[in-house]
Design an enzyme around this catalytic site. Structure first.
Site, short mmCIF file in Angstrom:
data_model
loop_
_atom_site.label_atom_id
_atom_site.label_comp_id
_atom_site.label_asym_id
_atom_site.label_seq_id
_atom_site.Cartn_x
_atom_site.Cartn_y
_atom_site.Cartn_z
N TRP A 151 0.67 -1.01 0.09
CA TRP A 151 0.13 0.18 0.00
C TRP A 151 1.11 1.68 -0.15
O TRP A 151 0.36 2.49 -0.71
CB TRP A 151 -0.68 -0.23 1.13
CG TRP A 151 -1.76 -0.89 1.36
CD1 TRP A 151 -2.34 -2.22 1.62
CD2 TRP A 151 -2.90 -1.37 0.28
NE1 TRP A 151 -2.65 -3.05 1.88
CE2 TRP A 151 -3.04 -2.68 0.73
CE3 TRP A 151 -3.76 -0.75 -1.06
CZ2 TRP A 151 -4.56 -3.37 -0.58
CZ3 TRP A 151 -4.03 -0.98 -1.75
CH2 TRP A 151 -4.75 -2.40 -2.01
N LYS A 207 -12.30 -1.87 8.11
CA LYS A 207 -11.40 -2.88 8.65
C LYS A 207 -12.04 -2.93 10.28
O LYS A 207 -12.30 -3.54 10.81
CB LYS A 207 -10.02 -2.56 8.27
CG LYS A 207 -9.41 -3.12 7.50
CD LYS A 207 -8.37 -2.69 6.60
CE LYS A 207 -7.95 -2.93 5.15
NZ LYS A 207 -7.87 -4.27 4.38
N ASP A 209 -1.66 6.46 6.22
CA ASP A 209 -2.70 5.51 6.27
C ASP A 209 -3.15 4.74 7.06
O ASP A 209 -2.14 4.15 7.34
CB ASP A 209 -2.02 5.60 4.35
CG ASP A 209 -3.38 3.82 4.17
OD1 ASP A 209 -4.22 3.85 4.94
OD2 ASP A 209 -3.00 3.44 3.39
#
Length: 365
Positions: free
Chosen positions: A106, A200, A176
């Site tokens: 990511w 999540k 992030d």
């Protein structure tokens, strides 16, 4: 009347498990939300009934994360993936550079998007070690005049997590936090901007939370499309256009659940216990199970490991699925096994998986 359903042991990396009580409340309110005669999905986003949901979600997130008054809380769309572009569009000025710490897939994607929009470079990378660790703080190399330093706080694919964050001084720190936000207390003051996809720990997919310091927001580029400006959403309380109303409603209820549970100190303790149940099996297996992440950097959210042979690994994953453990396959890019023990995964699920791992080893050692 509540339907009786069999709940799977859900270890999916995202969209992931939601608290059962939240799902039950959503089911209860689905057709007639608080005597409006409508579902929350049917309410106008300009209505008082929805406005109360929206503002309650913002206030609850502020409470749980102790977000100071000089930060804005935004609800956006497009996932963390759109943030990879929005951040450099807003904050990577032509005369500056941005530093990225590379700790997994990511952060690679975030870097690639920013590279299309300005000058970026690696402040550090653990790619050569197959992303088994997080760089030490003293290893980070960035410039005092950088536009920002970007990190990914938890790495879902490789199973690593930052245990402490850099003190960047005057360099804006951006994180992030898609896969570990709300999993433990953090000091929001350390960050200029935090972003996280909801799917999540915060709720269902479709909502992206952004927490942004007001003075940083004031530095943003104004010569970009309206919907890609953070200021557009900040000025309109994230109601410039129709927001993902049902997702925000669900997020609000997940935050209520987190508060009723006792807040982030209690949640962090539970997450430590859940992860320990599985890491202990790996560590005492004499090499039958092989953890991917180095011990000092292990994620509490995503526990990644392999078995000692590919044949055993295939058999393990097939058997796990037969036993009702869902989402245990590693990410398609690297394979292996992964147990995602997000906030809403009950400790009994991790206990059951621990027993499965022990039994499988006994039968196949």
């Amino acid at each position: 009347m509540k339907l009786q359903v069999n709940r799977a042991y859900n270890f999916n990396a995202g969209p992931s498990a939601l608290p059962l009580s939240v799902l039950e409340k959503a089911q209860e309110e689905l057709l007639d939300f608080r005597r409006t005669g409508m579902s929350v999905m049917e309410l106008s986003h300009r209505s008082k009934a929805y406005e109360e949901v929206h503002n309650h979600a913002i206030d609850s997130l502020r409470e749980l994360l102790s977000i100071p008054d000089d930060y804005k809380v935004l609800f956006l769309q497009g996932g963390a993936s759109l943030q990879f572009s929005m951040i450099p569009m807003n904050f990577l000025q032509a005369e500056k550079k941005a530093a990225y710490v590379m700790t997994g897939s990511w952060s690679e994607k975030a870097f690639s998007e920013a590279k299309l929009l300005g000058e970026v470079y690696y402040a550090a990378s653990t790619k050569d070690g197959n992303y088994r660790s997080i760089p030490k703080l003293k290893e980070l190399q960035y410039h005092t005049d950088d536009a920002y330093l970007h990190i990914t706080s938890n790495n879902t694919i490789y199973g690593t997590q930052w245990k402490e964050f850099p003190n960047t001084g005057g360099v804006p720190l951006i994180a992030d936090m898609s896969s570990d936000i709300l999993s433990k207390p953090i000091d929001v003051n350390n960050f200029a901007l935090i972003y996280a996809g909801a799917q999540k720990n915060l709720g269902p997919s479709g909502v992206t939370v952004v927490i942004i310091r007001k003075d940083f927001l004031e530095q943003a580029n104004t010569q970009i499309p309206t919907m890609l400006k953070y200021s557009t959403h900040a000025k309109n309380n994230s109601l410039y256009n129709t927001p993902p109303t049902f997702g925000i409603y669900m997020l609000s209820e997940v935050l209520n659940w987190a508060k009723e549970l006792g807040g982030l100190d209690v949640i962090a303790d539970l997450n430590e216990k859940k992860a320990k149940l599985i890491y202990d099996v790996i560590d005492t297996s004499n090499g039958f199970y092989l953890g991917h992440a180095e011990q000092d950097y292990r994620s509490l959210m995503n526990i990644t490991f392999n078995l000692k042979t590919p044949e055993l690994e295939k058999s393990f994953l097939e058997k796990a699925k037969q036993e009702g453990f869902i989402g245990v396959n590693g990410h398609r890019s690297i394979g292996g096994c992964r147990v995602s023990a997000y906030n809403a995964v009950p400790i009994k699920g991790c206990q059951a998986f621990r027993e499965f791992m022990i039994q499988f080893q006994k039968e196949n050692y």
